[in-house]
Design a protein around this motif. Structure first.
Motif, PDB file in Angstrom:
ATOM      1  N   ALA B 170      87.449  35.089  41.765  1.00 45.09           N
ATOM      2  CA  ALA B 170      88.530  34.541  42.290  1.00 45.09           C
ATOM      3  C   ALA B 170      88.572  35.194  43.850  1.00 45.09           C
ATOM      4  O   ALA B 170      88.328  34.294  44.871  1.00 45.09           O
ATOM      5  CB  ALA B 170      89.688  34.963  41.646  1.00 45.09           C
ATOM      6  N   GLN B 179      96.866  34.424  44.591  1.00 41.75           N
ATOM      7  CA  GLN B 179      96.359  33.261  44.160  1.00 41.75           C
ATOM      8  C   GLN B 179      95.641  33.559  42.905  1.00 41.75           C
ATOM      9  O   GLN B 179      95.747  32.715  41.923  1.00 41.75           O
ATOM     10  CB  GLN B 179      95.588  32.710  45.131  1.00 41.75           C
ATOM     11  CG  GLN B 179      96.535  31.793  46.099  1.00 41.75           C
ATOM     12  CD  GLN B 179      95.668  31.580  47.515  1.00 41.75           C
ATOM     13  OE1 GLN B 179      94.664  32.097  47.747  1.00 41.75           O
ATOM     14  NE2 GLN B 179      96.221  30.310  48.170  1.00 41.75           N
ATOM     15  N   ARG B 183      96.385  31.483  39.518  1.00 40.85           N
ATOM     16  CA  ARG B 183      95.641  30.351  39.017  1.00 40.85           C
ATOM     17  C   ARG B 183      94.477  30.863  38.051  1.00 40.85           C
ATOM     18  O   ARG B 183      93.976  30.108  37.239  1.00 40.85           O
ATOM     19  CB  ARG B 183      94.858  29.966  40.376  1.00 40.85           C
ATOM     20  CG  ARG B 183      95.765  29.200  41.294  1.00 40.85           C
ATOM     21  CD  ARG B 183      95.100  28.600  42.598  1.00 40.85           C
ATOM     22  NE  ARG B 183      96.073  28.177  43.352  1.00 40.85           N
ATOM     23  CZ  ARG B 183      96.201  26.873  43.754  1.00 40.85           C
ATOM     24  NH1 ARG B 183      95.269  26.115  43.338  1.00 40.85           N
ATOM     25  NH2 ARG B 183      97.437  26.500  44.495  1.00 40.85           N
ATOM     26  N   VAL B 184      94.221  32.014  37.930  1.00 40.53           N
ATOM     27  CA  VAL B 184      93.132  32.443  37.120  1.00 40.53           C
ATOM     28  C   VAL B 184      93.474  33.364  36.192  1.00 40.53           C
ATOM     29  O   VAL B 184      93.154  33.398  34.866  1.00 40.53           O
ATOM     30  CB  VAL B 184      91.590  32.858  37.981  1.00 40.53           C
ATOM     31  CG1 VAL B 184      90.648  33.191  36.975  1.00 40.53           C
ATOM     32  CG2 VAL B 184      91.558  31.801  38.952  1.00 40.53           C
ATOM     33  N   LYS B 187      96.266  33.063  33.420  1.00 44.06           N
ATOM     34  CA  LYS B 187      96.073  32.290  32.102  1.00 44.06           C
ATOM     35  C   LYS B 187      95.303  33.343  31.057  1.00 44.06           C
ATOM     36  O   LYS B 187      95.290  33.068  30.086  1.00 44.06           O
ATOM     37  CB  LYS B 187      95.220  31.149  32.500  1.00 44.06           C
ATOM     38  CG  LYS B 187      96.100  29.898  32.901  1.00 44.06           C
ATOM     39  CD  LYS B 187      95.286  28.553  33.073  1.00 44.06           C
ATOM     40  CE  LYS B 187      96.095  27.818  33.896  1.00 44.06           C
ATOM     41  NZ  LYS B 187      95.376  27.009  34.897  1.00 44.06           N
TER      42      LYS B 187
END
Ligand SMILES: Nc1ncnc2c1ncn2[C@@H]1O[C@H](COP(=O)(O)OP(=O)(O)OP(=O)(O)O)[C@@H](O)[C@H]1O
Ligand SMILES: [Mg+2]
Lengths: 250, 283
Positions: B170, B179, B183-184, B187
């Protein structure tokens, strides 16, 4: 467009363990530069210093200077550096919770590309360049972890290409690939150098000879020799380089 | 020679097996005995009408207690989940190792404090000093103090399990730390975080001591008022009515315990499937 990298007296540590002992080299723009050397000599550490990823490892420390064109990489914002210096890692590391499509598109979304069709076009183009499109075009919305190791690596290449960086760092991108995909990656590297500066780490000396304009030989954290690929392989100046490329050690 | 050694080895492994089976059986037995007792008495004494009548006198129903428990735990989750999750993210991703270990030490200390002490502190401050009296808010905040450390620690632990390579992927793409998380990384840790929140809910549902000092008790259905109004909850019924000398009180206490047990068992069932799903996805 590619940009050149000037590296001056670069040193790196993991805790107290120094892995780079003062590397200076000029990496030309729009050329492919290969880094070779035995395992553990600091090749990965070196390219991870170029996009300021080394400092994110716990205990990682860097000294020295890296210039991208006219800008000092270590005075820029690290996030900006990594947007213009892309990276493909030694081990494939796709985002496991994202689909194949989103793995490639996420960088575009971050960069502010909202238009869906432009996005799709760029994703397709990147996947084609990485020689993966034909294998995944029917399942773009399946999870990326469902791909094989080699496919995952090509997905990571597509992910890095999609955001169109100026410099592309590749850490043994083909080590998990079969000969056909390897050949396609090599073709890709050759075709990319018109627009990108590429630094590629490889254990495969034939590969270095095939794709690289310049080659650097590292040993124990030092740059032993750096020059045009053909002359480095045919007329090495240093005994240690000669020993390595003739397979006497490493 | 060879044969006697084999015999000895066999014997040793049998003793080992026997011992661990015995220990397991003891634990299982007391657990099964407890669950069976509660279910047996609970099912026998439970009447569906308890769900829609309030407690009155020595018996009556559980509507006020069920609604009260739900309200208290709901408020506590609404407060503690964001605090715990953000705190866990902070400790795992942003705090330096020094600060992280200080926070870790504090949360561990906090989760080691007996819940009755937390209740008493809640009483001294919220109920008396701040003048909220026995109330919903005082009760939920006491539960919050108990739940936050669980959520924080399980959030941190599940983020720590996300491989470093994923963060590097990332960051290498030019994501900022936040971010990368939103975003990664988030999850990949999500099921662990949900597990932590559900576990905290199960714990909150079963707490008695901190509520006795802060929430009070009421035979009426809860009002929306946060302060100055006492509120009923299931563990109070279990705690108080089992000691009364009336059969209808015992029936109410066992029914309350049974309702709690069923809900908590259900939550643990959900937890198990979540954990299993995560396991099968990563392997
Ligand atoms: N995370 C780490 N923590 C501590 N030491 C490390 C770490 N990563 C690498 N090293 C050490 O730094 C040195 C250089 O490692 P590096 O990964 O740069 O080698 P490399 O040339 O890329 O090797 P390979 O060809 O095997 O990938 C090695 O001695 C290695 O043990
Ligand atoms: Mg390496």
């Amino acid at each position: 467009m590619g940009q050149s990298l000037h590296v001056r007296d670069l040193k790196a540590w993991y805790g107290n363990h120094q892995t780079l002992r003062g590397i200076s080299m000029e990496i030309p723009e729009n050329r492919v530069t290969a880094i070779i050397g035995p395992s553990g000599c600091g090749k990965s550490t070196f390219i991870r210093c170029l996009n300021r990823l080394h400092e994110t490892t716990p205990q990682g420390r860097v000294e020295g200077k890296v210039q991208l064109g006219d800008a000092d990489v270590y005075e820029m914002d690290a996030v900006d550096v990594r947007r213009v210096i892309g990276m493909v890692f030694q081990k494939p590391n796709p985002f496991p919770t994202l689909s194949i499509y989103d793995n490639v598109a996420i960088g575009l979304k971050l960069g502010g590309m909202r238009d869906k069709s432009a996005q799709f076009e760029r994703v397709e183009q990147s996947l084609r360049m990485a020689a993966l499109w034909d294998e995944v075009k029917d399942r773009l919305h399946r999870p990326a972890v469902a791909l094989s190791g080699g496919q995952q690596q090509r997905l990571c290449i597509a992910r890095a290409l999609a955001v169109q960086p100026n410099v592309l760092l590749m850490d043994e991108p083909a080590s998990a690939l079969d000969p056909i995909s390897t050949a396609r990656i090599e073709e890709l590297v050759l075709s990319l150098k018109e627009n990108y500066t590429i630094v590629i780490v490889t254990h495969n000396m034939q590969q270095a000879a095939r794709v690289a304009d310049k080659t650097a030989f590292f040993l124990n954290g030092e740059l032993i020799e750096f020059g045009d690929t053909t002359s480095l392989f045919t007329r090495p100046q240093d005994n240690r380089t000669e020993d390595y490329i003739t397979g006497r050690f490493g | 020679m060879n044969q006697s050694r084999r015999l000895r080895r066999k014997l040793g492994s049998w003793i080992g097996f026997g011992g661990s089976w015995l220990a397991t059986a003891l634990v299982l037995f007391s657990l099964v005995d407890m669950v069976a007792t509660i279910l047996w008495h609970g099912v026998l004494s439970f009447r569906p009408a308890m769900l829609w009548t309030v407690t009155s006198g020595n018996g009556g129903g559980l509507e006020n207690a069920i609604l009260g428990t739900l309200y208290l735990v709901f408020l506590a989750v609404v407060i503690s989940a964001p605090l715990g999750i953000l705190g866990g993210i902070f400790v795992s991703e942003f705090a330096g190792s020094r600060l992280a270990s200080v926070i870790r030490f504090c949360t561990e200390g906090l989760s080691g404090v007996p819940s009755i002490v937390i209740g008493y502190f809640g009483y001294l401050f919220m109920v008396i000093r701040w003048g909220w009296e026995f109330s919903t808010l005082a009760g939920s905040l006491a539960l919050t103090v108990i739940m936050v450390p669980y959520i924080l620690r399980s959030t941190e632990a599940s983020l720590q399990q996300v491989p470093h390579a994923l963060r590097e992927a990332a960051w290498g793409l030019g994501m900022t730390k936040s971010q990368a998380i939103t975003r990664v990384i988030w999850k990949s840790g999500a099921s662990g975080i949900i597990t932590g929140v559900l576990l905290a809910v199960a714990i909150g549902l079963g707490e008695t001591a901190p509520l006795l000092y802060t929430a009070g008790w009421s035979m009426y259905n809860p009002s929306l008022a946060l302060t100055h109004h006492q509120i009923g909850y299931l563990t109070y019924v279990v705690w108080t009515y089992i000691d009364m000398p009336y059969n209808e009180s015992h029936a109410l206490a066992y029914s309350a315990a049974c309702v709690l047990l069923v809900v908590i068992l259900f939550i643990h069932l959900v937890l198990r499937t979540l954990v299993q799903r995560r396991w099968s996805r990563t392997h």
